[in-house]
Scaffold this motif. Structure first.
Motif, PDB file in Angstrom:
ATOM      1  N   PHE A   1       0.832  -1.207   0.000  1.00 51.94           N
ATOM      2  CA  PHE A   1       0.000   0.000   0.000  1.00 51.94           C
ATOM      3  C   PHE A   1       0.870   1.262   0.000  1.00 51.94           C
ATOM      4  O   PHE A   1       0.624   2.195  -0.785  1.00 51.94           O
ATOM      5  CB  PHE A   1      -0.914  -0.006   1.220  1.00 51.94           C
TER       6      PHE A   1
ATOM      7  N   VAL B   1      -2.503   5.012  -5.962  1.00 55.92           N
ATOM      8  CA  VAL B   1      -3.733   5.258  -5.207  1.00 55.92           C
ATOM      9  C   VAL B   1      -3.508   6.438  -4.277  1.00 55.92           C
ATOM     10  O   VAL B   1      -2.373   6.844  -4.020  1.00 55.92           O
ATOM     11  CB  VAL B   1      -4.135   4.023  -4.352  1.00 55.92           C
TER      12      VAL B   1
ATOM     13  N   SER C   1      -5.796   6.593   1.825  1.00 58.21           N
ATOM     14  CA  SER C   1      -7.101   6.499   2.465  1.00 58.21           C
ATOM     15  C   SER C   1      -7.235   5.135   3.126  1.00 58.21           C
ATOM     16  O   SER C   1      -6.549   4.171   2.748  1.00 58.21           O
ATOM     17  CB  SER C   1      -8.233   6.693   1.447  1.00 58.21           C
TER      18      SER C   1
ATOM     19  N   TYR D   1      -9.782   3.182   2.920  1.00 53.39           N
ATOM     20  CA  TYR D   1     -10.377   2.282   1.934  1.00 53.39           C
ATOM     21  C   TYR D   1      -9.298   1.663   1.048  1.00 53.39           C
ATOM     22  O   TYR D   1      -9.298   0.455   0.779  1.00 53.39           O
ATOM     23  CB  TYR D   1     -11.385   3.027   1.073  1.00 53.39           C
ATOM     24  N   SER D   2      -8.346   2.493   0.607  1.00 51.63           N
ATOM     25  CA  SER D   2      -7.267   1.989  -0.247  1.00 51.63           C
ATOM     26  C   SER D   2      -6.388   1.003   0.510  1.00 51.63           C
ATOM     27  O   SER D   2      -5.910   0.014  -0.057  1.00 51.63           O
ATOM     28  CB  SER D   2      -6.416   3.153  -0.756  1.00 51.63           C
TER      29      SER D   2
ATOM     30  N   SER E   1      -5.758  -2.866  -0.475  1.00 46.92           N
ATOM     31  CA  SER E   1      -4.421  -3.432  -0.633  1.00 46.92           C
ATOM     32  C   SER E   1      -4.289  -4.721   0.168  1.00 46.92           C
ATOM     33  O   SER E   1      -3.694  -5.701  -0.307  1.00 46.92           O
ATOM     34  CB  SER E   1      -3.366  -2.420  -0.172  1.00 46.92           C
TER      35      SER E   1
END
Length: 259
Positions: A77, A86, A89, A91-92, A96
């Protein structure tokens, strides 16, 4: 991992321009390598007691590999954020983690199975070899000569005197030690106020050895031995008493049974 990503290009990696694809995907392989080095040198060192090879279990192997995957997912990430793939966040980050586990769960599964089968073969083969020496070990002169030992309690009036030829094993029971031996009416169990640590080593010269952190065994009473991925199992007496052997003490048991 980088090879897998290059071949299958999951999760939209096929959209990366060809001129940058090899370099960027190889970066994930580097991140994976660095995370594994960090885990082996840092995390396992910090929790060395938990990851002690002598106490290995399949469950610990699964936890270890899932922990490595979790660390790799965080590394992936951060790498993806760094290359602009990306935005930063929660969410990201979760995405990941999901992607990394989706890629890594099958290799982890096969690695655990491989390690389990490797250790199973190792201990099963060694157990078969050691079993061939049991008849010699159990025919020691101690069986003809009466050897009496005194297992001391912290309360002198509770000292237990038992013949070596009648003693099977001792098991830790909190601040007590449970002594299992042959009595007048069959197998008898008696508690004495002491710890296994205090008793361990006092009677090795007559064949009472530590085979597990919670057990001492009279090696002369072993009638059969089997192996599994965690170590060995010793069958005593008529075969109805079973004592485990952990990997930490497997070498000592092998040495005594091979004499």
């Amino acid at each position: 991992m980088a090879t897998f990503l290059l071949v299958f290009q999951p999760f939209g990696l096929h959209r990366i321009p060809d001129e940058y694809k090899l370099m960027m995907i190889s970066g994930y392989g580097l991140v994976t390598f660095l995370c594994m080095i960090f885990f082996q040198g840092g995390v396992k060192g910090l929790f060395s007691g938990y990851f002690d090879e002598s106490t290995w279990t399949t469950g610990k192997e699964i936890i270890q590999n899932l922990s490595i995957l979790g660390l790799i997912s965080i590394g992936n990430f951060l790498y993806t954020v760094w290359i602009g793939g990306v935005s930063w966040s929660f969410y990201s980050l979760m995405l990941s983690i999901v992607f990394t586990f989706a890629v890594g769960v099958f290799p982890v599964f096969f690695l655990v199975i491989y390690r389990y089968n490797k250790l199973l073969r190792k201990y099963t083969t060694t157990a078969t070899h050691m079993e061939s020496h049991i008849s010699n070990t159990t025919s020691e002169p101690y069986q003809q000569n009466i050897i009496t030992i005194t297992l001391q309690s912290q309360y002198a009036q509770e000292d237990l005197v038992v013949e070596l030829s009648q003693l099977y094993y001792l098991q830790s029971a909190d601040n007590y030690v449970e002594v299992v031996f042959l009595g007048d009416k069959g197998v008898k169990k008696q508690l004495i106020r002491n710890t296994l640590t205090e008793i361990a080593g006092q009677w090795e010269h007559v064949g009472i050895i530590q085979c597990h952190r919670s057990y001492l065994v009279n090696i002369h009473q072993v009638k059969r031995i089997t192996g599994n991925a965690q170590g060995y199992k010793l069958f005593l007496g008529e075969g109805n008493l079973v004592v485990p052997v952990s990997r930490k003490f497997a070498g000592k048991v092998k040495e005594y049974l091979s004499q």
